[in-house]
Design a protein around this motif. Structure first.
Motif, PDB file in Angstrom:
ATOM      1  N   ALA A  25      74.632  63.150  34.609  1.00 17.95           N
ATOM      2  CA  ALA A  25      73.300  63.741  34.417  1.00 17.95           C
ATOM      3  C   ALA A  25      72.359  62.746  33.741  1.00 17.95           C
ATOM      4  CB  ALA A  25      73.403  65.026  33.598  1.00 17.95           C
ATOM      5  N   VAL A  95      70.215  79.275  37.694  1.00 13.02           N
ATOM      6  CA  VAL A  95      69.926  77.861  37.985  1.00 13.02           C
ATOM      7  C   VAL A  95      69.325  77.722  39.380  1.00 13.02           C
ATOM      8  CG1 VAL A  95      70.959  75.585  38.366  1.00 13.02           C
ATOM      9  CG2 VAL A  95      71.616  76.917  36.374  1.00 13.02           C
ATOM     10  N   PHE A  99      65.557  76.342  39.236  1.00 12.14           N
ATOM     11  CA  PHE A  99      65.593  74.880  39.233  1.00 12.14           C
ATOM     12  C   PHE A  99      64.277  74.271  39.700  1.00 12.14           C
ATOM     13  CE2 PHE A  99      66.338  70.695  40.987  1.00 12.14           C
ATOM     14  CZ  PHE A  99      66.958  70.075  39.916  1.00 12.14           C
ATOM     15  N   PHE A 111      67.156  66.641  34.628  1.00 12.55           N
ATOM     16  CA  PHE A 111      68.597  66.592  34.379  1.00 12.55           C
ATOM     17  C   PHE A 111      68.930  66.334  32.919  1.00 12.55           C
ATOM     18  CE2 PHE A 111      68.313  65.833  38.950  1.00 12.55           C
ATOM     19  CZ  PHE A 111      69.139  66.854  39.378  1.00 12.55           C
ATOM     20  N   PHE A 114      70.222  69.535  31.600  1.00 11.43           N
ATOM     21  CA  PHE A 114      71.634  69.731  31.930  1.00 11.43           C
ATOM     22  C   PHE A 114      72.517  68.858  31.040  1.00 11.43           C
ATOM     23  CE2 PHE A 114      69.490  71.110  35.790  1.00 11.43           C
ATOM     24  CZ  PHE A 114      70.106  72.318  36.019  1.00 11.43           C
ATOM     25  N   LEU A 118      75.416  70.232  28.715  1.00 19.21           N
ATOM     26  CA  LEU A 118      76.773  69.715  28.879  1.00 19.21           C
ATOM     27  C   LEU A 118      77.330  69.171  27.569  1.00 19.21           C
ATOM     28  CD1 LEU A 118      76.341  68.087  32.369  1.00 19.21           C
ATOM     29  CD2 LEU A 118      78.023  69.847  31.797  1.00 19.21           C
TER      30      LEU A 118
END
Length: 166
Positions: A25, A95, A99, A111, A114, A118
């Motif tokens: 990402a 999502v 998105f 990203f 994300f 994460l």
């Protein structure tokens, strides 16, 4: 996949998958940010997307289904799997529906969101998710009991220190 899960362990594959997705990402973000300056960054972004999918398929795609089935005893297991499935599909839906709006709002940094999530998932799994490979439900439950007892003991020790200081 099953042989890999049995050999490497669920937790380690899950953590490796999350970390690989995190790095991918970040690479996608860097690739998108620098795309206007370097044409070859499109290749970086494409490789990052492929790696993201590969790391997902190694860890966070299948492993939660193993872990949920192993963390719960026979009685609550169906309900736990139903809740996990609902959460999985609800997040996929959110999502999928949001998105494009988030991408329009964040541009090439989409990203990064994300990557941040994460990182949170990785830290949670690192500190809270036990290895379930080769363990019975009773052994896994004992791990959680030990963690709960050690947390309780730490709290009691802190309370004792505070009362001594006062």
């Amino acid at each position: 996949q099953v042989f890999l899960v049995e050999k490497a362990g669920r937790r380690s594959l899950f953590l490796a998958g999350l970390m690989g997705m995190l790095v991918s990402a970040v690479a996608m973000t860097v690739g998108l940010v620098l795309l206007s300056q370097f044409a070859w960054m499109s290749y970086v972004s494409m490789v990052a997307i492929f790696l993201f999918v590969i790391f997902f398929e190694v860890g966070p795609g299948p492993i939660p289904w193993f872990i949920v089935a192993e963390l719960f005893s026979q009685g609550p297991r169906p309900a736990a799997i139903a809740v996990a499935g609902f959460c999985n599909w609800a997040c996929n839906f959110i999502v999928g529906m949001c998105f494009q709006y988030i991408a329009d709002l964040c541009g090439p940094y989409v990203f990064a969101i994300f990557a941040g999530l994460l990182l949170i998932f990785f830290l949670f799994a690192y500190f809270k998710v036990p290895e379930t490979k080769g363990k019975s439900f009773e052994e896994i439950a004992a791990v959680f009991r030990r963690k709960k007892l050690s947390a309780k003991a730490m709290t009691e020790l802190q309370d004792l220190r505070r009362s001594e200081e006062a």
